[in-house]
Design a protein around this motif. Structure first.
Motif, PDB file in Angstrom:
ATOM      1  N   ILE A  22       0.861  -1.189   0.000  1.00  0.00           N
ATOM      2  CA  ILE A  22       0.000   0.000   0.000  1.00  0.00           C
ATOM      3  C   ILE A  22       0.891   1.230   0.000  1.00  0.00           C
ATOM      4  N   VAL A  23       0.553   2.183  -0.831  1.00  0.00           N
ATOM      5  CA  VAL A  23       1.269   3.455  -0.875  1.00  0.00           C
ATOM      6  C   VAL A  23       0.321   4.539  -0.369  1.00  0.00           C
ATOM      7  N   ILE A  24       0.757   5.256   0.660  1.00  0.00           N
ATOM      8  CA  ILE A  24      -0.051   6.317   1.264  1.00  0.00           C
ATOM      9  C   ILE A  24       0.563   7.667   0.948  1.00  0.00           C
ATOM     10  N   ASP A  25      -0.243   8.558   0.427  1.00  0.00           N
ATOM     11  CA  ASP A  25       0.174   9.929   0.134  1.00  0.00           C
ATOM     12  C   ASP A  25      -0.251  10.819   1.298  1.00  0.00           C
ATOM     13  N   LEU A  26       0.690  11.167   2.151  1.00  0.00           N
ATOM     14  CA  LEU A  26       0.371  11.953   3.342  1.00  0.00           C
ATOM     15  C   LEU A  26      -0.133  13.349   2.992  1.00  0.00           C
ATOM     16  N   ALA A  27       0.308  13.886   1.869  1.00  0.00           N
ATOM     17  CA  ALA A  27      -0.175  15.213   1.449  1.00  0.00           C
ATOM     18  C   ALA A  27      -1.678  15.194   1.220  1.00  0.00           C
ATOM     19  N   GLN A  28      -2.190  14.064   0.717  1.00  0.00           N
ATOM     20  CA  GLN A  28      -3.631  13.949   0.495  1.00  0.00           C
ATOM     21  C   GLN A  28      -4.387  13.994   1.818  1.00  0.00           C
ATOM     22  N   ARG A 260     -12.648   7.131   7.134  1.00  0.00           N
ATOM     23  CA  ARG A 260     -12.584   6.830   5.702  1.00  0.00           C
ATOM     24  C   ARG A 260     -12.362   8.096   4.869  1.00  0.00           C
ATOM     25  N   SER A 261     -13.104   9.148   5.168  1.00  0.00           N
ATOM     26  CA  SER A 261     -13.022  10.358   4.348  1.00  0.00           C
ATOM     27  C   SER A 261     -11.682  11.071   4.485  1.00  0.00           C
ATOM     28  N   LEU A 262     -10.963  10.809   5.566  1.00  0.00           N
ATOM     29  CA  LEU A 262      -9.627  11.384   5.721  1.00  0.00           C
ATOM     30  C   LEU A 262      -8.561  10.523   5.061  1.00  0.00           C
ATOM     31  N   ALA A 263      -8.648   9.204   5.251  1.00  0.00           N
ATOM     32  CA  ALA A 263      -7.522   8.347   4.885  1.00  0.00           C
ATOM     33  C   ALA A 263      -7.676   7.598   3.572  1.00  0.00           C
ATOM     34  N   ALA A 264      -8.902   7.267   3.177  1.00  0.00           N
ATOM     35  CA  ALA A 264      -9.068   6.322   2.060  1.00  0.00           C
ATOM     36  C   ALA A 264      -8.422   6.811   0.768  1.00  0.00           C
ATOM     37  N   ASP A 265      -8.743   8.038   0.351  1.00  0.00           N
ATOM     38  CA  ASP A 265      -8.282   8.501  -0.947  1.00  0.00           C
ATOM     39  C   ASP A 265      -6.770   8.707  -1.014  1.00  0.00           C
ATOM     40  N   SER A 266      -6.112   8.657   0.130  1.00  0.00           N
ATOM     41  CA  SER A 266      -4.660   8.829   0.155  1.00  0.00           C
ATOM     42  C   SER A 266      -3.917   7.575  -0.265  1.00  0.00           C
ATOM     43  N   GLY A 267      -4.590   6.420  -0.307  1.00  0.00           N
ATOM     44  CA  GLY A 267      -3.885   5.154  -0.455  1.00  0.00           C
ATOM     45  C   GLY A 267      -4.204   4.400  -1.730  1.00  0.00           C
ATOM     46  N   THR A 268      -3.220   3.694  -2.223  1.00  0.00           N
ATOM     47  CA  THR A 268      -3.391   2.780  -3.347  1.00  0.00           C
ATOM     48  C   THR A 268      -2.778   1.437  -2.981  1.00  0.00           C
ATOM     49  N   ASN A 370      -2.938 -18.486   6.287  1.00  0.00           N
ATOM     50  CA  ASN A 370      -2.204 -19.190   5.230  1.00  0.00           C
ATOM     51  C   ASN A 370      -0.721 -18.808   5.212  1.00  0.00           C
ATOM     52  N   GLY A 371      -0.260 -18.199   6.300  1.00  0.00           N
ATOM     53  CA  GLY A 371       1.138 -17.826   6.385  1.00  0.00           C
ATOM     54  C   GLY A 371       1.498 -16.496   5.755  1.00  0.00           C
ATOM     55  N   PHE A 372       0.530 -15.821   5.142  1.00  0.00           N
ATOM     56  CA  PHE A 372       0.831 -14.545   4.500  1.00  0.00           C
ATOM     57  C   PHE A 372       1.139 -13.479   5.555  1.00  0.00           C
ATOM     58  N   PRO A 373       2.188 -12.695   5.381  1.00  0.00           N
ATOM     59  CA  PRO A 373       2.545 -11.662   6.363  1.00  0.00           C
ATOM     60  C   PRO A 373       1.633 -10.448   6.229  1.00  0.00           C
ATOM     61  N   PRO A 374       1.648  -9.569   7.220  1.00  0.00           N
ATOM     62  CA  PRO A 374       0.879  -8.317   7.109  1.00  0.00           C
ATOM     63  C   PRO A 374       1.306  -7.538   5.862  1.00  0.00           C
ATOM     64  N   ILE A 375       0.368  -6.866   5.281  1.00  0.00           N
ATOM     65  CA  ILE A 375       0.660  -6.114   4.061  1.00  0.00           C
ATOM     66  C   ILE A 375       1.547  -4.920   4.405  1.00  0.00           C
ATOM     67  N   GLN A 376       2.546  -4.677   3.557  1.00  0.00           N
ATOM     68  CA  GLN A 376       3.517  -3.617   3.811  1.00  0.00           C
ATOM     69  C   GLN A 376       2.983  -2.281   3.301  1.00  0.00           C
ATOM     70  N   THR A 377       3.251  -1.217   4.051  1.00  0.00           N
ATOM     71  CA  THR A 377       2.773   0.117   3.687  1.00  0.00           C
ATOM     72  C   THR A 377       3.939   1.076   3.580  1.00  0.00           C
ATOM     73  N   PHE A 378       3.931   1.897   2.533  1.00  0.00           N
ATOM     74  CA  PHE A 378       4.929   2.920   2.319  1.00  0.00           C
ATOM     75  C   PHE A 378       4.244   4.287   2.355  1.00  0.00           C
ATOM     76  N   PHE A 379       4.964   5.288   2.848  1.00  0.00           N
ATOM     77  CA  PHE A 379       4.389   6.621   3.018  1.00  0.00           C
ATOM     78  C   PHE A 379       5.197   7.645   2.224  1.00  0.00           C
ATOM     79  N   LEU A 380       4.493   8.433   1.433  1.00  0.00           N
ATOM     80  CA  LEU A 380       5.105   9.512   0.659  1.00  0.00           C
ATOM     81  C   LEU A 380       4.686  10.842   1.252  1.00  0.00           C
ATOM     82  N   GLN A 381       5.629  11.750   1.354  1.00  0.00           N
ATOM     83  CA  GLN A 381       5.338  13.066   1.914  1.00  0.00           C
ATOM     84  C   GLN A 381       4.671  13.943   0.851  1.00  0.00           C
TER      85      GLN A 381
END
Length: 381
Positions: A22-28, A260-268, A370-381
């Motif tokens: 997941i990529v999070i755009d903090l500016a959004q 949701r209205s704060l965070a959702a649109d920031s992420g892909t 099923n052994g899958f690890p937590p999904i990794q998240t990256f943050f962009l300023q």
């Protein structure tokens, strides 16, 4: 929604990284927060931490002087570690252990939600003199993509009794609250809920001399998914009208709890195609299996409730597919009834970009199913 992170920049950033991610755009998120403060200038914002509890997001909102709505002592501990004072935190979960109430009180929290007699009694014992607000059941939330009915809240008649009981037990009967459902597209639902709260407040004042001084309107404001909804400006205009109509000059403190209205649109959410197959020779539709699914990031596709926008790098002819996740669980199918159009030449290794995935994705993902690890998240300023 102003998209501060274009698809080209997103592809360039993520192409060398392993999926899913997941990529999070903090500016959004900052833009979304500032928009809410502009449209609801009279409201105190309490970010619903459960939407995305990432430290990077909490730190950003702390810098913007946001308050926080939390659901557990673990979320509380995250905020305390960042230096957020208990006076800026609401314990918004109506289902809580007595020991957790005591813990919150010890850490300086004095604002609590409730919807039951036993909880009011627990609050009186373990959080004396605290401010409480009683949550009402929604009358109708089926117009929300993710309805919130039955589990939280109580009838108007019970809310009256709980407010009276709270005062009797030495608590401060501070306010009323409601939640019209997450991703609520019918703005009139706020009007109905505000009217019910106004009538109850009037009855409490006239019959018990108890003055309601706060209204918590919860969340429900929209993110940008596949189904259309009105712009946030229209929500705010109508909701502010409802507040003025029902409460006028009562100088009521207003709280909103956007998540949701704060965070959702920031992420892909970036996911890779594992397999494209059919269930019979020459059959349709195609099944597209990706490495993100119901249990690792896409839980809100349960019952096909939240309909995400899905983007492919490829262009050209498309057809409808069934989209499924990677686990050995037959529930791990995201979209089968909902039409998902993907390129005809989609193949193993191609990437899909699931937009507006910044809320209720990483925080909802299972740990080691099923052994899958937590999904990794990256943050962009």
């Amino acid at each position: 929604m102003k998209d501060t992170l274009g698809i080209e920049k997103l592809i360039a950033f993520s192409q060398a990284k392993e999926t899913p991610l997941i990529v999070i755009d903090l500016a959004q998120i900052k833009d979304n927060y500032q928009e809410l403060t502009t449209l609801f200038p009279q409201a105190s914002i309490y970010y619903a931490v459960k939407a995305n509890p990432a430290v990077e997001i909490l730190s950003l909102l702390d810098s913007q002087k946001s308050n926080f709505d939390v659901a557990s002592r673990y979320e509380l501990d995250q905020l305390l570690a960042l230096g957020v004072e208990g006076s800026r935190i609401s314990f918004g979960n109506t289902i809580k252990k007595a020991t957790d109430i005591a813990y919150f009180y010890e850490k300086g929290v004095r604002l609590f939600a409730s919807d039951s007699e036993q909880d009011i009694r627990n609050l009186a014992e373990h959080a004396p003199n605290s401010k409480i607000y009683v949550r009402l059941l929604p009358e109708e939330s089926s117009s929300a993509d993710w309805p919130l009915s039955r589990k939280f809240g109580c009838s108007t008649e019970m809310a009256f009794d709980l407010i009276v009981l709270a005062q009797k037990l030495g608590l401060e009967p501070f306010g009323l609250s409601f939640h019209v459902g997450s991703q609520q597209r019918d703005i009139e639902q706020w009007g109905n809920a505000i009217s019910r709260c106004a009538a109850l407040a009037k009855e409490l004042k006239e019959t018990k001399q108890i003055e309601i001084r706060m209204l918590n309107m919860g969340g429900g404001f929209p993110a940008t998914y596949k189904l259309p909804n009105a712009p946030l400006e229209e929500y705010a205009s109508k909701i502010n009208f409802y507040l003025e109509r029902e409460f006028g000059d009562d100088h009521l403190q207003i709280i909103i709890e956007p998540g949701r209205s704060l965070a959702a649109d920031s992420g892909t959410l970036v996911t890779q195609v594992i397999l494209v197959s059919k269930k019979s020779t020459g059959g349709t539709p195609r099944w597209v299996y990706v490495d993100a699914g119901l249990f690792n990031g896409m839980i809100e596709t349960l019952d096909e409730s939240i309909k995400y926008r899905i983007v492919s790098e490829k262009t050209g002819p498309t057809d409808n597919v069934i989209l499924a996740g990677p686990t050995c669980d037959s529930m791990d199918v995201m979209y089968e009834k909902e039409k998902v159009e993907l390129p005809l030449d989609l193949k193993q290794g191609d990437r899909l970009y699931i937009r507006s995935a910044g809320a209720y994705t990483a925080s909802y993902a299972s740990v080691a199913f099923n052994g899958f690890p937590p999904i990794q998240t990256f943050f962009l300023q």
